[in-house]
Design a protein around this motif. Structure first.
Motif, mmCIF file in Angstrom:
data_model
loop_
_atom_site.group_PDB
_atom_site.id
_atom_site.type_symbol
_atom_site.label_atom_id
_atom_site.label_comp_id
_atom_site.label_asym_id
_atom_site.label_seq_id
_atom_site.Cartn_x
_atom_site.Cartn_y
_atom_site.Cartn_z
ATOM 1 N N PHE A 216 21.314 24.488 -18.509
ATOM 2 C CA PHE A 216 20.979 23.405 -17.586
ATOM 3 C C PHE A 216 19.969 22.458 -18.233
ATOM 4 O O PHE A 216 19.197 22.864 -19.111
ATOM 5 C CB PHE A 216 20.430 23.986 -16.274
ATOM 6 N N PRO A 217 19.952 21.194 -17.803
ATOM 7 C CA PRO A 217 19.137 20.198 -18.502
ATOM 8 C C PRO A 217 17.637 20.445 -18.439
ATOM 9 O O PRO A 217 16.893 19.944 -19.290
ATOM 10 C CB PRO A 217 19.512 18.875 -17.816
ATOM 11 N N ASP A 218 17.156 21.199 -17.441
ATOM 12 C CA ASP A 218 15.722 21.461 -17.357
ATOM 13 C C ASP A 218 15.276 22.635 -18.227
ATOM 14 O O ASP A 218 14.091 22.968 -18.267
ATOM 15 C CB ASP A 218 15.301 21.698 -15.908
ATOM 16 N N GLY B 1 16.256 26.057 -24.223
ATOM 17 C CA GLY B 1 17.689 26.211 -24.461
ATOM 18 C C GLY B 1 18.302 24.981 -25.094
ATOM 19 O O GLY B 1 19.148 25.083 -25.989
ATOM 20 N N CYS B 2 17.873 23.787 -24.645
ATOM 21 C CA CYS B 2 18.391 22.549 -25.240
ATOM 22 C C CYS B 2 17.964 22.440 -26.701
ATOM 23 O O CYS B 2 18.751 22.009 -27.560
ATOM 24 C CB CYS B 2 17.910 21.342 -24.453
ATOM 25 N N ALA C 32 16.796 17.028 -28.825
ATOM 26 C CA ALA C 32 16.711 17.913 -27.660
ATOM 27 C C ALA C 32 16.632 17.095 -26.370
ATOM 28 O O ALA C 32 17.250 17.450 -25.353
ATOM 29 C CB ALA C 32 15.508 18.837 -27.791
ATOM 30 N N ARG C 33 15.906 15.978 -26.405
ATOM 31 C CA ARG C 33 15.786 15.133 -25.209
ATOM 32 C C ARG C 33 17.109 14.487 -24.838
ATOM 33 O O ARG C 33 17.498 14.458 -23.668
ATOM 34 C CB ARG C 33 14.736 14.043 -25.446
ATOM 35 N N SER C 34 17.818 13.955 -25.843
ATOM 36 C CA SER C 34 19.088 13.296 -25.536
ATOM 37 C C SER C 34 20.144 14.312 -25.115
ATOM 38 O O SER C 34 21.011 14.009 -24.289
ATOM 39 C CB SER C 34 19.571 12.473 -26.730
ATOM 40 N N PHE C 35 20.066 15.526 -25.669
ATOM 41 C CA PHE C 35 21.003 16.574 -25.274
ATOM 42 C C PHE C 35 20.798 16.924 -23.803
ATOM 43 O O PHE C 35 21.763 17.058 -23.036
ATOM 44 C CB PHE C 35 20.800 17.810 -26.152
ATOM 45 N N ALA C 36 19.537 17.061 -23.390
ATOM 46 C CA ALA C 36 19.244 17.358 -21.993
ATOM 47 C C ALA C 36 19.689 16.221 -21.079
ATOM 48 O O ALA C 36 20.251 16.451 -19.994
ATOM 49 C CB ALA C 36 17.754 17.626 -21.823
ATOM 50 N N TYR D 28 27.774 25.820 -22.370
ATOM 51 C CA TYR D 28 27.584 27.262 -22.241
ATOM 52 C C TYR D 28 27.109 27.817 -23.584
ATOM 53 O O TYR D 28 27.634 27.449 -24.644
ATOM 54 C CB TYR D 28 28.888 27.931 -21.807
ATOM 55 N N LEU D 29 26.108 28.694 -23.513
ATOM 56 C CA LEU D 29 25.528 29.305 -24.699
ATOM 57 C C LEU D 29 25.993 30.747 -24.823
ATOM 58 O O LEU D 29 26.006 31.491 -23.832
ATOM 59 C CB LEU D 29 23.996 29.271 -24.627
#
Length: 329
Positions: A7-9, A13-14, A37-41, A56-57
């Motif tokens: 999840f973006p928060d 993980g991001c 990481a910011r743009s991925f979130a 999914y990880l």
């Protein structure tokens, strides 16, 4: 192997996901433009145009991230479709992890009633073998090109612009930063839909459907990614009708990086070199407004000869080639 949704928060993980991308692309496509990481979130939260996908990880028994599944689930159009991207860390390949992730994705598709599946992979023999084992067939070739602004001969840009301006004397250019004014929104819906004339090759997909609400969602999503949005729009001097446009975003987090999002000309206005006009007009504008930009990335179908010819005149070089695969579930 444990597969969980990201999840973006989840900042950690991001960051892990981006690190995995860096490891895989170092092997598979060293020149690929990686997310931060910011743009991925932000992508997980907002998507391209307010229609975010899912990630999914996959972790092994000690919690190490070993694979990643990205899923796009269109809601504006092509609602029978689900699109996948699978990444496996180079240290953990040839263990069936990619196959397990793709199988997981196909189960998600079945649960959502999606019957047409797509898979994007770099044009590599091992990727083709992976897609073939899963029953996917090659349907389109897509090429990532990058413009090196530092070595760009600006006299070529200026001459192309001057030639196109003469051929398109019946049109004027409008520059828009950020969101479109309300009075241009409806006209831009039709112009944006012109992208549907770009080659689809053998892909079994419907045309994209655009609306004022979708264009606003696109703008909101790009701004939420901390990107500055630039549009150059061609407008008929006699009728005021919008005829074509070029759209580029510049990252605020990495201000040397820009991406070409769209260039399209309405069918009724073709034959006046408007494509060349808006693209060169955009470059001349960026030279003034974004002098720190050093690269612009773009994607085209390999068969889109007209747009590729313009790009090659503007110092674009091939970064990588990807294959779009498809199958029916």
């Amino acid at each position: 192997m444990d597969i969980t949704r990201l999840f973006p928060d989840d900042e950690a993980g991001c960051a892990e996901a981006v690190a995995l991308y860096a490891a895989t692309q170092k092997i598979d496509c060293p020149e690929a433009l990686l997310p931060t990481a910011r743009s991925f979130a932000a992508d997980l939260k907002y998507g391209w145009d307010g229609d975010p996908g899912q990630t999914y990880l996959a972790r092994d028994e000690d919690g190490t991230l070993i694979g990643l599944l990205s899923v796009q689930i269109p809601t504006y159009d092509n609602t029978n479709l689900m699109w996948f991207e699978v990444e496996v860390h180079p240290d953990h390949r040839s263990r069936g992890i990619g196959t397990d992730l793709l199988t997981y994705g196909e189960r998600l598709a079945a649960e959502l009633g999606r019957t047409s599946l797509g898979l994007s992979q770099w044009d590599l023999p091992k990727a083709a073998a992976f897609a073939g084992r899963a029953g996917f067939e090659s349907k389109a070739v897509e090429v990532n090109r990058r413009q090196d602004i530092g070595t760009l001969d600006w006299s070529i840009v200026e001459n192309l612009y001057a030639d196109a301006e003469r051929a398109a004397s019946a049109y004027e250019l409008i520059r828009i930063t950020g969101k479109l004014p309300d009075e241009l929104l409806d006209g831009m819906v039709a112009v944006t839909a012109s992208i549907n004339d770009a080659p689809k090759d053998d892909l079994d997909i419907e045309d994209d459907e655009f609306s004022p609400e979708r264009l606003r969602a696109y703008e909101d999503a790009q701004l939420a990614h901390d990107r500055t949005l630039y549009r150059v729009i061609a407008r008929s001097r006699s009728t005021g009708e919008l005829a074509g446009h070029s759209t580029i975003v510049v990252e605020q987090e990495r201000p040397h990086v820009a991406e070409q999002h769209d260039t399209a000309v309405d069918q009724a206005h073709r034959g006046h070199r408007l494509g060349a006009l808006v693209k060169t007009g955009m470059l001349l504008w960026l030279r003034e407004s974004e002098p720190t930009v050093t690269q612009i990335d773009t994607w085209n179908a390999e068969s889109n000869n007209h747009m590729i010819a313009i790009n090659e005149q503007l110092n674009y070089h091939v970064v990588a080639t990807a294959i779009a695969y498809q199958k029916t579930l």
